[in-house]
Design a protein around this motif. Structure first.
Motif, PDB file in Angstrom:
ATOM      1  N   SER A  81      17.984  18.846  86.366  1.00  0.00           N
ATOM      2  CA  SER A  81      18.263  20.332  85.855  1.00  0.00           C
ATOM      3  C   SER A  81      19.417  20.564  85.105  1.00  0.00           C
ATOM      4  N   VAL A  82      20.568  19.860  85.773  1.00  0.00           N
ATOM      5  CA  VAL A  82      21.796  20.240  84.957  1.00  0.00           C
ATOM      6  C   VAL A  82      21.551  19.437  83.394  1.00  0.00           C
ATOM      7  N   ILE A  83      20.977  18.278  83.510  1.00  0.00           N
ATOM      8  CA  ILE A  83      20.941  17.625  82.091  1.00  0.00           C
ATOM      9  C   ILE A  83      20.035  18.256  81.223  1.00  0.00           C
ATOM     10  N   SER A  84      18.794  18.923  81.823  1.00  0.00           N
ATOM     11  CA  SER A  84      18.056  19.564  80.683  1.00  0.00           C
ATOM     12  C   SER A  84      18.666  20.914  80.327  1.00  0.00           C
ATOM     13  N   THR A  85      19.383  21.405  80.952  1.00  0.00           N
ATOM     14  CA  THR A  85      20.076  22.782  80.383  1.00  0.00           C
ATOM     15  C   THR A  85      21.291  22.219  79.641  1.00  0.00           C
TER      16      THR A  85
END
Length: 86
Positions: A81-85
């Motif tokens: 989730s953090v990487i995709s944002t």
């Protein structure tokens, strides 16, 4: 499985990873048994003494319930989730 760490491995680790490694080896991570947070130092699942090893990987009740797999997958989901944002 046995793993050997070399000094080179340790020097290349992030400081928080080294801290975790040292605290886990000396059973200093938070648990009922070593922090004295509860009057009862037993594991709420298997009722054995709650140690770092038991919390991280060897509770006889948590293993068949796949709790370790769930925790692992939740960490991976959070990282994704953090990487995709970003």
């Amino acid at each position: 499985m046995q793993r050997s760490l070399t000094w080179k491995d340790i020097w290349q680790m992030a400081p928080l990873r080294i801290s975790f490694l040292i605290r886990s080896v000396y059973d200093l991570l938070p648990s009922n048994a070593n922090w004295g947070k509860k009057d009862d130092p037993t594991c709420p699942l298997c009722h054995s003494r709650q140690t770092t090893e038991r919390v991280l990987s060897s509770c006889k009740v948590a293993l068949p319930q796949r709790r370790y797999t769930w925790r692992h997958n939740r960490v991976l989901q959070e990282l994704a989730s953090v990487i995709s944002t970003e």
